[in-house]
Design a protein around this motif. Structure first.
Motif, PDB file in Angstrom:
ATOM      1  N   LEU A  78      28.668  44.118  70.431  1.00 44.73           N
ATOM      2  CA  LEU A  78      27.287  44.102  69.933  1.00 44.73           C
ATOM      3  C   LEU A  78      27.274  43.276  68.658  1.00 44.73           C
ATOM      4  CD1 LEU A  78      25.855  47.734  70.325  1.00 44.73           C
ATOM      5  CD2 LEU A  78      25.917  45.865  71.977  1.00 44.73           C
ATOM      6  N   LEU A  79      26.270  42.411  68.494  1.00 38.48           N
ATOM      7  CA  LEU A  79      26.181  41.557  67.303  1.00 38.48           C
ATOM      8  C   LEU A  79      25.512  42.295  66.140  1.00 38.48           C
ATOM      9  CD1 LEU A  79      25.423  38.018  68.779  1.00 38.48           C
ATOM     10  CD2 LEU A  79      27.609  39.103  68.303  1.00 38.48           C
ATOM     11  N   SER A  80      25.440  41.602  65.005  1.00 43.51           N
ATOM     12  CA  SER A  80      25.170  42.273  63.726  1.00 43.51           C
ATOM     13  C   SER A  80      23.845  43.035  63.644  1.00 43.51           C
ATOM     14  CB  SER A  80      25.237  41.251  62.587  1.00 43.51           C
ATOM     15  OG  SER A  80      24.363  40.173  62.846  1.00 43.51           O
ATOM     16  N   ALA A  81      22.733  42.404  64.071  1.00 45.93           N
ATOM     17  CA  ALA A  81      21.438  43.076  63.898  1.00 45.93           C
ATOM     18  C   ALA A  81      21.324  44.256  64.855  1.00 45.93           C
ATOM     19  CB  ALA A  81      20.293  42.079  64.106  1.00 45.93           C
ATOM     20  N   SER A 116      36.615  37.154  65.586  1.00 50.81           N
ATOM     21  CA  SER A 116      36.036  37.863  64.459  1.00 50.81           C
ATOM     22  C   SER A 116      34.823  37.039  64.013  1.00 50.81           C
ATOM     23  CB  SER A 116      37.045  38.046  63.332  1.00 50.81           C
ATOM     24  OG  SER A 116      36.452  38.844  62.311  1.00 50.81           O
ATOM     25  N   SER A 117      34.373  37.211  62.789  1.00 51.72           N
ATOM     26  CA  SER A 117      33.083  36.633  62.409  1.00 51.72           C
ATOM     27  C   SER A 117      32.987  36.497  60.892  1.00 51.72           C
ATOM     28  CB  SER A 117      31.979  37.588  62.903  1.00 51.72           C
ATOM     29  OG  SER A 117      30.761  37.368  62.247  1.00 51.72           O
ATOM     30  N   ILE A 118      32.058  35.631  60.461  1.00 54.51           N
ATOM     31  CA  ILE A 118      31.706  35.599  59.038  1.00 54.51           C
ATOM     32  C   ILE A 118      31.182  36.970  58.600  1.00 54.51           C
ATOM     33  CG2 ILE A 118      31.232  33.132  58.887  1.00 54.51           C
ATOM     34  CD1 ILE A 118      28.217  33.774  59.199  1.00 54.51           C
ATOM     35  N   GLY A 119      30.785  37.790  59.581  1.00 54.72           N
ATOM     36  CA  GLY A 119      30.322  39.154  59.300  1.00 54.72           C
ATOM     37  C   GLY A 119      31.429  40.078  58.827  1.00 54.72           C
ATOM     38  N   MET A 141      27.801  47.679  59.980  1.00 51.45           N
ATOM     39  CA  MET A 141      28.686  48.268  60.996  1.00 51.45           C
ATOM     40  C   MET A 141      29.381  47.172  61.783  1.00 51.45           C
ATOM     41  SD  MET A 141      30.306  50.491  62.492  1.00 51.45           S
ATOM     42  CE  MET A 141      29.866  52.124  61.995  1.00 51.45           C
ATOM     43  N   TYR A 142      28.668  46.077  62.064  1.00 50.03           N
ATOM     44  CA  TYR A 142      29.293  44.939  62.759  1.00 50.03           C
ATOM     45  C   TYR A 142      30.514  44.457  61.965  1.00 50.03           C
ATOM     46  CZ  TYR A 142      29.498  40.203  64.817  1.00 50.03           C
ATOM     47  OH  TYR A 142      29.878  39.037  65.436  1.00 50.03           O
ATOM     48  N   GLY A 143      30.336  44.295  60.658  1.00 46.76           N
ATOM     49  CA  GLY A 143      31.429  43.816  59.816  1.00 46.76           C
ATOM     50  C   GLY A 143      32.594  44.793  59.785  1.00 46.76           C
ATOM     51  N   ARG A 168      37.358  33.426  62.981  1.00 46.12           N
ATOM     52  CA  ARG A 168      36.128  34.037  62.451  1.00 46.12           C
ATOM     53  C   ARG A 168      34.987  33.061  62.729  1.00 46.12           C
ATOM     54  NH1 ARG A 168      39.338  35.282  57.167  1.00 46.12           N
ATOM     55  NH2 ARG A 168      40.157  37.345  57.675  1.00 46.12           N
ATOM     56  N   PHE A 169      34.181  33.374  63.755  1.00 45.88           N
ATOM     57  CA  PHE A 169      33.095  32.466  64.101  1.00 45.88           C
ATOM     58  C   PHE A 169      31.919  32.623  63.150  1.00 45.88           C
ATOM     59  CE2 PHE A 169      34.613  32.086  68.678  1.00 45.88           C
ATOM     60  CZ  PHE A 169      34.864  30.716  68.583  1.00 45.88           C
ATOM     61  N   PRO A 170      31.239  31.519  62.863  1.00 42.16           N
ATOM     62  CA  PRO A 170      29.941  31.595  62.182  1.00 42.16           C
ATOM     63  C   PRO A 170      28.848  31.782  63.234  1.00 42.16           C
ATOM     64  CG  PRO A 170      30.603  29.298  62.453  1.00 42.16           C
ATOM     65  CD  PRO A 170      31.666  30.153  63.135  1.00 42.16           C
ATOM     66  N   GLY A 171      27.594  31.541  62.908  1.00 42.40           N
ATOM     67  CA  GLY A 171      26.514  31.545  63.886  1.00 42.40           C
ATOM     68  C   GLY A 171      26.759  30.415  64.871  1.00 42.40           C
ATOM     69  N   ILE A 172      26.615  30.702  66.169  1.00 50.41           N
ATOM     70  CA  ILE A 172      26.889  29.664  67.177  1.00 50.41           C
ATOM     71  C   ILE A 172      25.576  29.229  67.813  1.00 50.41           C
ATOM     72  CG2 ILE A 172      28.054  29.199  69.363  1.00 50.41           C
ATOM     73  CD1 ILE A 172      30.244  31.105  68.361  1.00 50.41           C
ATOM     74  N   GLY A 181      20.703  39.556  69.436  1.00 54.84           N
ATOM     75  CA  GLY A 181      20.972  40.601  68.460  1.00 54.84           C
ATOM     76  C   GLY A 181      21.765  40.162  67.251  1.00 54.84           C
ATOM     77  N   GLY A 182      21.882  38.845  67.016  1.00 52.25           N
ATOM     78  CA  GLY A 182      22.606  38.361  65.852  1.00 52.25           C
ATOM     79  C   GLY A 182      21.672  38.031  64.695  1.00 52.25           C
ATOM     80  N   THR A 183      22.255  37.911  63.507  1.00 55.90           N
ATOM     81  CA  THR A 183      21.485  37.520  62.321  1.00 55.90           C
ATOM     82  C   THR A 183      21.239  36.009  62.320  1.00 55.90           C
ATOM     83  OG1 THR A 183      22.482  39.350  61.142  1.00 55.90           O
ATOM     84  CG2 THR A 183      21.568  37.589  59.779  1.00 55.90           C
ATOM     85  N   THR A 184      22.144  35.280  62.954  1.00 59.71           N
ATOM     86  CA  THR A 184      22.053  33.812  62.947  1.00 59.71           C
ATOM     87  C   THR A 184      21.253  33.265  64.141  1.00 59.71           C
ATOM     88  OG1 THR A 184      24.167  33.719  64.122  1.00 59.71           O
ATOM     89  CG2 THR A 184      24.258  33.545  61.720  1.00 59.71           C
ATOM     90  N   ASP A 185      20.691  34.147  64.976  1.00 62.94           N
ATOM     91  CA  ASP A 185      19.999  33.690  66.202  1.00 62.94           C
ATOM     92  C   ASP A 185      18.832  32.748  65.897  1.00 62.94           C
ATOM     93  OD1 ASP A 185      21.705  35.541  67.255  1.00 62.94           O
ATOM     94  OD2 ASP A 185      20.187  36.744  68.271  1.00 62.94           O
ATOM     95  N   SER A 278      24.508  39.401  52.531  1.00 65.22           N
ATOM     96  CA  SER A 278      25.848  39.972  52.272  1.00 65.22           C
ATOM     97  C   SER A 278      26.969  39.056  52.778  1.00 65.22           C
ATOM     98  CB  SER A 278      25.966  41.354  52.930  1.00 65.22           C
ATOM     99  OG  SER A 278      26.162  41.244  54.334  1.00 65.22           O
ATOM    100  N   TRP A 279      26.618  37.994  53.502  1.00 64.16           N
ATOM    101  CA  TRP A 279      27.623  37.105  54.085  1.00 64.16           C
ATOM    102  C   TRP A 279      27.817  35.864  53.210  1.00 64.16           C
ATOM    103  CZ3 TRP A 279      25.849  36.893  59.955  1.00 64.16           C
ATOM    104  CH2 TRP A 279      26.096  38.144  60.533  1.00 64.16           C
ATOM    105  N   PRO A 280      28.983  35.204  53.359  1.00 68.47           N
ATOM    106  CA  PRO A 280      29.210  33.976  52.576  1.00 68.47           C
ATOM    107  C   PRO A 280      28.229  32.857  52.937  1.00 68.47           C
ATOM    108  CG  PRO A 280      31.251  34.757  53.605  1.00 68.47           C
ATOM    109  CD  PRO A 280      30.139  35.567  54.198  1.00 68.47           C
TER     110      PRO A 280
END
Ligand code: AKB
Length: 326
Positions: A78-81, A116-119, A141-143, A168-172, A181-185, A278-280
């Motif tokens: 499950l993605l971050s959001a 993994s992820s930037i999350g 929770m994702y992080g 560690r993937f960023p937004g794709i 369900g991602g923040t980068t969508d 909260s992310w870089p």
């Protein structure tokens, strides 16, 4: 001869890694599983596919045994959001799904790729040029599941000699399968809205910088790290990989070079904005470059041109301009 299993193969990342691996190793050598079977019929029918929950250890072990699998791409998560809205489900799917794959890999001696992820970073992480090895205290929770996943993969490597690797993937960003369900969508949605309506209402503030990557580079990273010479790997899991960092105002400006009347407005989603804050802003990825030759091809200009061409080709009918829909 490789025999690969992809767990969570019909998602945004899985569907394109599956295509690339089937092209490289042959359709029958790449087995796909997903919890759904009602999307992407073409991919499902192009080779072996099983509808399986990523926590179903018995079903996955049978597939690994019957197909003589030597490498597993574990992409179910499950993605971050979504994870912020469904905290227990996120822990269950992200952690127990990964644990199931790692146990099967230990039993059947498979290599494992896990993203993994930037999350996996949080507000106390250095925000710009985030180092490979640094503070990881995520506030989502994702992080939490991503950091735990990184540690778990390292643990299985050191304790059981399972060949675990990951980035560690960023937004794709891609035009084939939508993310969910991602923040980068937003960075995918904006291209569809630009082509259809020449306008976009963005859920993140205009100056929110995040790392992003075009899908061909993401697929290259996932395959390249698994094929890297193990003798050259000082890290194994969770390599920082970066290719571009931008904010909504930047992407809108690049879209305007193709669609001059494109407009962006903002209706901030507080959940996504808090996660993004909260992310870089941007990662440093020296380790991936020297240890396994990470070398992304796309920047914001070339990705925008390619995305608009692909989305435009799919959307020949066009949509209503903003002034008529707002
Ligand atoms: C998300 O936004 O949750 C993902 C990610 C950066 O891991 N795209």
């Amino acid at each position: 001869m490789k025999h690969i299993l992809i767990v969570g193969a019909l998602g945004q990342l899985g569907s394109e890694i599956a295509l690339a691996l089937r092209r490289k190793y042959g359709d029958n050598s790449v087995v796909l599983t997903d919890i759904r079977d009602d999307i992407n019929r073409q991919l499902i029918e192009s080779g072996p596919f099983y509808k399986v929950d990523c926590r179903d250890a018995k079903a996955l072990a049978d597939i690994v045994q019957n197909h003589h699998i030597d490498t597993v791409y574990h992409l179910a998560a499950l993605l971050s959001a979504t994870a912020e809205r469904s905290v227990q489900a996120a822990w269950d799917i992200n952690m127990n799904g990964l644990m199931t794959t790692l146990e099967i890999a230990r039993t059947f001696r498979c290599a494992v790729f896990t993203p993994s992820s930037i999350g996996s970073f949080g507000p106390s992480t250095p925000k710009r040029f985030t180092p490979q090895d640094t503070i990881q205290r995520p506030t989502t929770m994702y992080g939490v599941t991503k950091v735990a996943g990184e540690l778990l993969c390292d643990y299985y490597y050191h304790k059981y000699d399972v060949d675990t690797r990951g980035v560690r993937f960023p937004g794709i960003i891609s035009s084939m399968t939508p993310p969910g369900g991602g923040t980068t969508d937003y960075a995918v949605e904006i291209y569809y809205a630009a082509v259809a309506k020449h306008c976009y209402e963005c859920p993140l503030a205009g100056d929110t910088y995040l790392d992003m990557m075009y899908m061909p580079d993401a697929v290259d990273a996932a395959i390249r790290v698994m094929e890297a010479d193990p003798a050259k790997l000082r890290h194994r899991n969770a390599f920082n990989v970066a290719s571009m960092s931008f904010c909504p105002e930047d992407i809108a400006a690049y879209i305007r070079t193709h669609i001059p009347d494109f407009t962006i407005t903002y209706r901030i989603d507080p959940v996504r904005q808090a996660i993004a804050n909260s992310w870089p802003d941007c990662l440093e990825d020296y380790a991936a470059r020297v240890e396994w030759g990470w070398n992304p091809k796309y920047d914001l200009a070339s990705m925008t041109a390619d995305m608009l061409a692909h989305v435009g080709a799919r959307n020949q009918t066009g949509g209503s301009p903003c002034s008529q829909t707002n």
